[in-house]
Design a protein around this motif. Structure first.
Motif, short mmCIF file in Angstrom:
data_model
loop_
_atom_site.label_atom_id
_atom_site.label_comp_id
_atom_site.label_asym_id
_atom_site.label_seq_id
_atom_site.Cartn_x
_atom_site.Cartn_y
_atom_site.Cartn_z
N TYR A 150 -12.85 -5.48 -9.55
CA TYR A 150 -13.62 -4.46 -8.83
C TYR A 150 -14.14 -3.40 -9.79
O TYR A 150 -13.53 -3.14 -10.82
CB TYR A 150 -12.75 -3.80 -7.75
CG TYR A 150 -12.42 -4.73 -6.63
CD1 TYR A 150 -13.34 -4.94 -5.58
CD2 TYR A 150 -11.23 -5.44 -6.60
CE1 TYR A 150 -13.05 -5.83 -4.55
CE2 TYR A 150 -10.95 -6.33 -5.56
CZ TYR A 150 -11.86 -6.51 -4.55
OH TYR A 150 -11.58 -7.38 -3.54
N GLN A 171 -5.89 -2.31 -8.26
CA GLN A 171 -6.83 -2.11 -9.38
C GLN A 171 -7.27 -0.65 -9.46
O GLN A 171 -7.48 -0.11 -10.55
CB GLN A 171 -8.04 -3.04 -9.22
CG GLN A 171 -7.67 -4.51 -9.40
CD GLN A 171 -8.88 -5.43 -9.48
OE1 GLN A 171 -9.99 -5.00 -9.78
NE2 GLN A 171 -8.66 -6.70 -9.22
N GLU A 172 -7.36 0.00 -8.30
CA GLU A 172 -7.71 1.43 -8.25
C GLU A 172 -6.65 2.27 -8.97
O GLU A 172 -6.97 3.18 -9.72
CB GLU A 172 -7.77 1.85 -6.78
CG GLU A 172 -8.82 2.84 -6.40
CD GLU A 172 -8.87 2.92 -4.88
OE1 GLU A 172 -9.75 2.26 -4.30
OE2 GLU A 172 -8.02 3.61 -4.29
N SER A 173 -5.37 1.92 -8.76
CA SER A 173 -4.27 2.63 -9.43
C SER A 173 -4.35 2.43 -10.94
O SER A 173 -4.04 3.35 -11.71
CB SER A 173 -2.91 2.14 -8.94
OG SER A 173 -2.70 2.56 -7.63
N LYS A 181 0.65 3.66 -3.13
CA LYS A 181 -0.11 4.89 -2.90
C LYS A 181 0.75 6.10 -2.56
O LYS A 181 0.43 7.22 -2.93
CB LYS A 181 -1.12 4.66 -1.76
CG LYS A 181 -2.22 3.68 -2.10
CD LYS A 181 -3.22 4.35 -3.04
CE LYS A 181 -4.47 3.51 -3.16
NZ LYS A 181 -5.46 4.11 -4.05
N TYR A 227 0.83 -1.21 0.00
CA TYR A 227 0.00 0.00 0.00
C TYR A 227 0.87 1.26 0.00
O TYR A 227 0.66 2.18 -0.79
CB TYR A 227 -0.91 0.00 1.23
CG TYR A 227 -1.95 1.10 1.22
CD1 TYR A 227 -3.17 0.93 0.57
CD2 TYR A 227 -1.71 2.32 1.85
CE1 TYR A 227 -4.11 1.94 0.54
CE2 TYR A 227 -2.65 3.34 1.83
CZ TYR A 227 -3.85 3.14 1.18
OH TYR A 227 -4.79 4.15 1.15
N ASP A 285 -16.25 0.64 -9.76
CA ASP A 285 -16.63 1.79 -8.93
C ASP A 285 -18.12 1.79 -8.64
O ASP A 285 -18.91 1.35 -9.47
CB ASP A 285 -16.23 3.09 -9.60
CG ASP A 285 -14.84 3.48 -9.17
OD1 ASP A 285 -14.42 3.07 -8.06
OD2 ASP A 285 -14.13 4.15 -9.95
N SER A 340 -7.60 -4.71 -4.27
CA SER A 340 -8.48 -3.63 -4.73
C SER A 340 -7.75 -2.31 -4.96
O SER A 340 -7.99 -1.61 -5.94
CB SER A 340 -9.63 -3.43 -3.75
OG SER A 340 -9.14 -3.08 -2.48
N PHE A 341 -6.81 -1.94 -4.06
CA PHE A 341 -6.17 -0.63 -4.24
C PHE A 341 -5.16 -0.63 -5.39
O PHE A 341 -4.82 0.43 -5.90
CB PHE A 341 -5.56 -0.10 -2.93
CG PHE A 341 -4.44 -0.91 -2.33
CD1 PHE A 341 -3.15 -0.82 -2.83
CD2 PHE A 341 -4.67 -1.73 -1.24
CE1 PHE A 341 -2.11 -1.54 -2.27
CE2 PHE A 341 -3.63 -2.45 -0.66
CZ PHE A 341 -2.35 -2.35 -1.18
#
Ligand code: CO
Length: 211
Positions: free
Chosen positions: A209, A167-169, A87, A83, A211, A164-165
């Motif tokens: 995932y 995939q968010e990136s 991030k 993370y 949104d 998930s985070f």
């Protein structure tokens, strides 16, 4: 080979002197902060040090190591490292680097008990189970172990892609790329398994995932 604590502390002084002789500003510069481009997830094996085998300087690679370079989704230590790397440091590449002759993978392939370790090895056994059709067909034990090591790296790359985070990136841009490598203890060379990912497109739909 360092054998005693004294060896390590003397080794540190020798390294500082050698480093300063080459670059007098080395520590001054590095102490200002880090902006590594790479996160390394490797095996704890003493023979596979990330910066050394890639000839990379301190400051280049953010590192997490555990037995058999596993990405386990309940491992808050590893996930915190990932993370922070993704991030905050915004690393461009995550490398899962396994190695041939991995004792963890070998232990997982056997039916021996290893006490508390069995719980960790279970995650590696699960990889065997996923790839049973391919692995069961390899009769040569050495070749089977080599392929098991490769498939384990491949599954850990997939495990990162399921986060998930991460995939968010990928929704925001192309980074991070996730790579799967295997290091050979016999010749020191790294093999790129060509399983790089920077999207969730190849994952089973249950892991994607939205949104
Ligand atoms: Co290992």
């Amino acid at each position: 080979m360092a054998e005693t604590i004294k060896d390590l502390l003397q080794g540190n002084v020798d390294w500082v002197n050698k480093t300063l002789a080459k670059n007098p500003n080395f520590f001054e510069k590095l102490s200002e902060g880090q902006s590594p481009q790479f996160l390394w997830i490797g095996c704890s094996d003493s023979r596979v040090p990330a910066t050394e085998i890639t000839n990379a300087m301190p400051g280049s690679i953010f590192v997490q190591r555990n037995i058999a370079n596993m990405v386990v989704h309940t491992d808050s230590n590893l996930l915190s490292v990932v993370y922070y790397a993704v991030k905050v440091l915004k690393v461009r590449h995550i490398i899962v680097c396994g190695h041939y002759g991995c004792g963890g993978v070998q232990a997982a392939m056997s039916n021996e008990k290893f006490g508390f370790l069995d719980n960790w090895l279970m995650h590696i056994k699960d990889v065997y189970n996923i790839h049973r059709n391919e692995l069961d067909q390899i009769s040569d034990e050495q070749k089977k172990l080599d392929r098991y090591v490769e498939l384990n790296v491949f599954e850990q790359v997939n495990n990162l892609a399921k986060v998930s985070f991460i995939q968010e990136s990928w929704e925001e841009g192309e980074f991070p790329y996730i790579h799967g490598w295997v290091y050979s203890l016999k010749d020191g060379l790294i093999k790129d398994l060509d399983v790089s990912m920077n999207s969730n497109s190849s994952l089973d739909s249950v892991y994607k995932y939205q949104d």
